[in-house]
Enzyme design. Structure first.
Site, PDB file in Angstrom:
ATOM      1  N   ARG A  71      -1.463  -5.804  -8.511  1.00 13.39           N
ATOM      2  CA  ARG A  71      -0.332  -6.652  -8.130  1.00 13.39           C
ATOM      3  C   ARG A  71      -0.056  -7.729  -9.147  1.00 13.39           C
ATOM      4  O   ARG A  71       1.071  -8.113  -9.380  1.00 13.39           O
ATOM      5  CB  ARG A  71      -0.600  -7.303  -6.764  1.00 13.39           C
ATOM      6  CG  ARG A  71      -0.535  -6.331  -5.619  1.00 13.39           C
ATOM      7  CD  ARG A  71      -1.151  -6.909  -4.384  1.00 13.39           C
ATOM      8  NE  ARG A  71      -2.568  -7.194  -4.601  1.00 13.39           N
ATOM      9  CZ  ARG A  71      -3.343  -7.820  -3.772  1.00 13.39           C
ATOM     10  NH1 ARG A  71      -2.855  -8.271  -2.641  1.00 13.39           N
ATOM     11  NH2 ARG A  71      -4.620  -8.010  -4.046  1.00 13.39           N
TER      12      ARG A  71
ATOM     13  N   SER B 277      -2.897  -7.899   2.990  1.00 15.30           N
ATOM     14  CA  SER B 277      -3.093  -7.688   4.425  1.00 15.30           C
ATOM     15  C   SER B 277      -3.406  -9.004   5.129  1.00 15.30           C
ATOM     16  O   SER B 277      -2.968  -9.230   6.262  1.00 15.30           O
ATOM     17  CB  SER B 277      -4.229  -6.694   4.658  1.00 15.30           C
ATOM     18  OG  SER B 277      -3.893  -5.444   4.119  1.00 15.30           O
TER      19      SER B 277
ATOM     20  N   HIS C  78       0.841  -1.207   0.000  1.00 12.28           N
ATOM     21  CA  HIS C  78       0.000   0.000   0.000  1.00 12.28           C
ATOM     22  C   HIS C  78       0.873   1.253   0.000  1.00 12.28           C
ATOM     23  O   HIS C  78       0.615   2.197  -0.745  1.00 12.28           O
ATOM     24  CB  HIS C  78      -0.890   0.046   1.252  1.00 12.28           C
ATOM     25  CG  HIS C  78      -1.873  -1.075   1.383  1.00 12.28           C
ATOM     26  ND1 HIS C  78      -2.030  -1.811   2.524  1.00 12.28           N
ATOM     27  CD2 HIS C  78      -2.771  -1.581   0.497  1.00 12.28           C
ATOM     28  CE1 HIS C  78      -2.983  -2.709   2.360  1.00 12.28           C
ATOM     29  NE2 HIS C  78      -3.447  -2.598   1.129  1.00 12.28           N
TER      30      HIS C  78
ATOM     31  N   LYS D 133     -16.109  -7.463   5.062  1.00  7.36           N
ATOM     32  CA  LYS D 133     -15.153  -8.172   5.912  1.00  7.36           C
ATOM     33  C   LYS D 133     -15.204  -7.582   7.329  1.00  7.36           C
ATOM     34  O   LYS D 133     -15.425  -6.388   7.500  1.00  7.36           O
ATOM     35  CB  LYS D 133     -13.722  -7.976   5.394  1.00  7.36           C
ATOM     36  CG  LYS D 133     -13.512  -8.302   3.935  1.00  7.36           C
ATOM     37  CD  LYS D 133     -12.095  -7.895   3.514  1.00  7.36           C
ATOM     38  CE  LYS D 133     -11.866  -8.057   2.031  1.00  7.36           C
ATOM     39  NZ  LYS D 133     -10.555  -7.542   1.591  1.00  7.36           N
TER      40      LYS D 133
END
Ligand code: COA
Length: 160
Positions: free
Chosen positions: A91, A129, A18, A42
């Site tokens: 990514r 994460s 990040h 979440k």
């Protein structure tokens, strides 16, 4: 032209991946708003306040970056805040389809909104994460995955 962009996400917790995207965006645009999603599907490990505090410390060397939180639709938040550009990191190819869908949906909701993708640096392509949470909670070394200034706080929360 004074250009403000938004980097949205869960940041549960912030990672070096990040920070790479935020840092590069801060070099490209006048202002970067990092927006922490409050009501995601979440259940976050870190509270909204903790995620904001960790981000604030991680970006303390970047004067044109501001951390905020938001609820509800990103497209609506951008409209209300006068922001017309989202910056996100890609990514791997596996990110593309989901990000592409979100970019199109956001544009349908707010036609003024553009999404710009920065390619993640090669050290972050595997990073997420949840990987940080899993490794950290099992006592593994996460020092290569999170900003050094917030490492100890992340470790101490994950090991509780
Ligand atoms: N480096 C490292 N990890 C990265 C990364 C990077 N550059 N970019 C993303 N990630 C990881 C995150 O760590 C996270 O990992 P995890 O799933 O293991 O926890 C994962 O990618 C997903 O990122 P996250 O920030 O949780 O969500 P998202 O990218 O899917 O989208 C919002 C977050 C806030 C942009 C999106 O949910 C949103 O806009 N929500 C508001 C509601 C809304 O408007 N919905 C309609 C959208 S069309």
């Amino acid at each position: 032209m004074n250009k403000t962009v938004i980097c949205p996400g869960s940041f549960d917790p912030v990672t070096l991946g990040h920070l790479d995207i935020i840092t590069r965006a801060s070099g490209m645009f006048d202002k970067v708003i990092v927006a922490v999603l409050v009501n995601s599907g979440k259940t976050p490990t870190f509270t909204t306040e903790e995620r904001i505090q960790l981000l604030n410390d991680a970006v303390s060397g970047l004067p044109n970056v501001e951390i905020v939180s938001f609820k509800g639709l990103l497209a609506e938040y951008c409209k209300q805040s006068g922001i017309d550009t989202i910056v996100k990191g890609l990514r791997a190819v596996s990110d593309f389809e989901y990000e592409f869908q979100m970019a199109i949906a956001n544009k349908k909701l707010n036609p003024n909104l553009e999404t710009i993708f920065l390619t993640a640096d090669s050290d972050s392509t595997f990073l997420s994460s949840s990987m940080v949470r899993e490794i950290g909670s099992m006592g593994g070394d996460i020092s290569n995955f999170v900003p050094a200034c917030v490492h100890d706080r992340i470790v101490s929360k994950l090991r509780k």
